[in-house]
Design an enzyme around this catalytic site. Structure first.
Site, PDB file in Angstrom:
ATOM      1  N   ASP A   8       4.817   7.133  -8.205  1.00 28.13           N
ATOM      2  CA  ASP A   8       3.773   7.260  -9.226  1.00 28.13           C
ATOM      3  C   ASP A   8       3.169   8.657  -9.079  1.00 28.13           C
ATOM      4  O   ASP A   8       3.678   9.491  -8.317  1.00 28.13           O
ATOM      5  CB  ASP A   8       2.745   6.123  -9.104  1.00 28.13           C
ATOM      6  CG  ASP A   8       1.832   6.271  -7.901  1.00 28.13           C
ATOM      7  OD1 ASP A   8       2.050   7.206  -7.096  1.00 28.13           O
ATOM      8  OD2 ASP A   8       0.912   5.448  -7.755  1.00 28.13           O
ATOM      9  N   CYS A  65       4.104   6.293  -3.387  1.00 29.94           N
ATOM     10  CA  CYS A  65       2.858   6.315  -4.151  1.00 29.94           C
ATOM     11  C   CYS A  65       1.819   6.965  -3.241  1.00 29.94           C
ATOM     12  O   CYS A  65       2.190   7.589  -2.241  1.00 29.94           O
ATOM     13  CB  CYS A  65       2.443   4.921  -4.617  1.00 29.94           C
ATOM     14  SG  CYS A  65       2.026   3.772  -3.296  1.00 29.94           S
ATOM     15  N   THR A  67      -0.380   5.810  -0.993  1.00 32.61           N
ATOM     16  CA  THR A  67      -0.322   5.330   0.397  1.00 32.61           C
ATOM     17  C   THR A  67       1.038   4.727   0.742  1.00 32.61           C
ATOM     18  O   THR A  67       1.329   4.503   1.914  1.00 32.61           O
ATOM     19  CB  THR A  67      -1.361   4.216   0.611  1.00 32.61           C
ATOM     20  OG1 THR A  67      -1.060   3.159  -0.312  1.00 32.61           O
ATOM     21  CG2 THR A  67      -2.785   4.721   0.387  1.00 32.61           C
ATOM     22  N   HIS A  98      16.834  -3.014  12.245  1.00 32.20           N
ATOM     23  CA  HIS A  98      16.431  -4.397  12.532  1.00 32.20           C
ATOM     24  C   HIS A  98      16.168  -5.239  11.281  1.00 32.20           C
ATOM     25  O   HIS A  98      16.335  -6.446  11.317  1.00 32.20           O
ATOM     26  CB  HIS A  98      15.157  -4.408  13.396  1.00 32.20           C
ATOM     27  CG  HIS A  98      15.427  -4.051  14.811  1.00 32.20           C
ATOM     28  ND1 HIS A  98      14.480  -4.113  15.788  1.00 32.20           N
ATOM     29  CD2 HIS A  98      16.569  -3.612  15.425  1.00 32.20           C
ATOM     30  CE1 HIS A  98      15.000  -3.741  16.944  1.00 32.20           C
ATOM     31  NE2 HIS A  98      16.265  -3.413  16.738  1.00 32.20           N
ATOM     32  N   HIS A 133      19.256  -9.944  14.616  1.00 33.20           N
ATOM     33  CA  HIS A 133      18.456  -9.471  13.482  1.00 33.20           C
ATOM     34  C   HIS A 133      19.006 -10.017  12.159  1.00 33.20           C
ATOM     35  O   HIS A 133      18.256 -10.260  11.219  1.00 33.20           O
ATOM     36  CB  HIS A 133      18.407  -7.947  13.455  1.00 33.20           C
ATOM     37  CG  HIS A 133      17.863  -7.370  14.726  1.00 33.20           C
ATOM     38  ND1 HIS A 133      16.559  -7.559  15.107  1.00 33.20           N
ATOM     39  CD2 HIS A 133      18.470  -6.672  15.717  1.00 33.20           C
ATOM     40  CE1 HIS A 133      16.361  -6.982  16.282  1.00 33.20           C
ATOM     41  NE2 HIS A 133      17.507  -6.443  16.682  1.00 33.20           N
TER      42      HIS A 133
END
Ligand code: PRP
Ligand code: URA
Length: 364
Positions: A8, A65, A67, A98, A133
């Site tokens: 964004d 974005c 954060t 993982h 995993h």
């Protein structure tokens, strides 16, 4: 490998740096926008990138974005996407090794360019380790599947959950392990009668002339539809009396099936149906729809005998059982008082009510 990349306005600047880096590494990619710092909505780009991965157009994705949080949350709503929000190189590597992450989400206002480019390299260059995993990632997929099944069922017009308060109240007492056989039987019969009200909702009415003490009138009566109630033995028997109270003219057929405790597959041992079963509206009763094997086999048997119009009425279902019957018999309407959480390893419904047959007949 082909990458999908999207951002964004908060991630635009960092995306430009990442694109330059991808070009220098000669990594194939598709840029899904945005294409300026003008304010825009991160879910749009999360969706475009995620869908390109699910469709197979791209293999992995990078989302940015302000954060990295909103865009990763949005991407993770897409079934099959494992978007890892990372702020350091180690996490980026582990997300692949993982978690088999197929998207890395980075914060354009959090992570500096140098670290971000190293994170992108770690994300591109690290392979999934599998092993223990793999088992864990499969469990994530199972959670997705479970909620997808439930959502599909909720939207399925052929699956009706009868949530009337009287039914739910009685069901709670039925489930209680301290409820004895006598009360269990009585309540199951009452609930069957209440459910029957909903199951027969589509029965046709016709105008008939009657005379009240005051005058003649045209009233509505059932068209005389022929009904067969078919309990799956044993436990289905517990729902027959309640239904006969509302549909007293119904004929009653019986199908004997028990679940092999080892294989959980149904074993047929008895079948006796009304001779004109093909003309009747058939309502199968069984309190428990667990794996769905018994119900699906009973429906198959009824169809072989000529029945065409079949409904299934159960007290409690597991999502797995509803799915199995819907897939095997898409023409059959299913009515339940509740769809519980899941099946346990022994094929019992959780939370369920235990073994319905044993609780009705006091055999345990
Ligand atoms: O959906 P499924 O996995 O096939 O399980 C459901 C079946 O299990 C129970 O019967 P059970 O085999 O215990 O026999 P019973 O009624 O004679 O006790 C129940 O009444 C269903 O018929
Ligand atoms: O939970 C379950 C599953 C199958 N049959 C039962 O009686 N109960």
């Amino acid at each position: 490998m082909k990458l999908a990349i999207g951002c964004d306005h908060g991630g635009y600047e960092l995306k430009q740096s990442i694109l330059k880096h991808l070009n220098s590494r000669k990594v194939d990619y598709k840029d899904f926008g945005c294409f300026s710092t003008d304010s825009c909505d991160y879910p749009d780009f999360a969706l475009a990138v995620s869908e390109s991965i699910i469709s197979g157009e791209c293999d992995r994705g990078i989302l940015i974005c302000g954060t990295g949080i909103g865009i990763s949350i949005a991407a993770n709503k897409v079934t099959g996407i494992r978007a890892a929000h990372c702020t350091d190189v180690y996490s980026a590597r582990m997300a692949r090794q993982h978690n088999n992450a197929n998207i890395i989400a980075i914060g354009g206002r959090i992570t500096g360019e140098a670290i971000a480019l190293e994170m992108v390299d770690a994300f591109i260059d690290t392979e999934f380790e599998g092993g223990r995993h793999g088992k864990r990632v499969e469990k994530i997929a199972k959670v997705e599947e479970k909620y997808m099944i439930r959502r599909n069922m909720e939207m399925d017009e052929r699956v009706t959950v009868i949530s009337h308060p009287l039914i739910q109240h009685k069901l709670a007492i039925i489930r209680d392990k301290n409820t004895g056989s006598k009360e269990f039987r009585e309540l199951l019969s009452e609930v069957a009668m209440l459910m029957c009200y909903e199951v027969t909702r589509n029965f046709q009415l016709e105008d008939v002339e009657i005379e009240t003490p005051i005058c003649k009138m045209n009233a509505k009566m059932l068209t005389g539809k022929k009904v067969a109630i078919v309990p799956i033995l044993r436990a289905g028997l517990g729902m027959v009396d309640g239904m006969l109270k509302l549909v007293p003219a119904a004929k009653v057929g019986h199908i004997g099936l028990y679940r092999d405790p080892e294989t959980l597959k149904p074993v047929e041992y008895y079948c006796k149906l009304p001779t004109d079963i093909e003309e009747r509206e058939v309502i199968i009763t069984d309190p428990m729809l667990a794996t769905g094997g018994s119900a699906a086999d009973a429906i198959t048997l009824l169809k072989k005998k000529g029945a065409r119009n079949i409904k299934l009425m159960c007290l409690i279902a597991a999502p797995e059982g509803v799915k199995a019957v819907r897939e095997a018999h898409p023409d059959v309407d299913i009515f339940v008082a509740n769809i519980d959480e899941k099946l346990n390893d022994h094929g019992y419904i959780v939370p369920g009510l235990g073994d319905a047959g044993d609780r009705i007949f006091g055999t345990k």
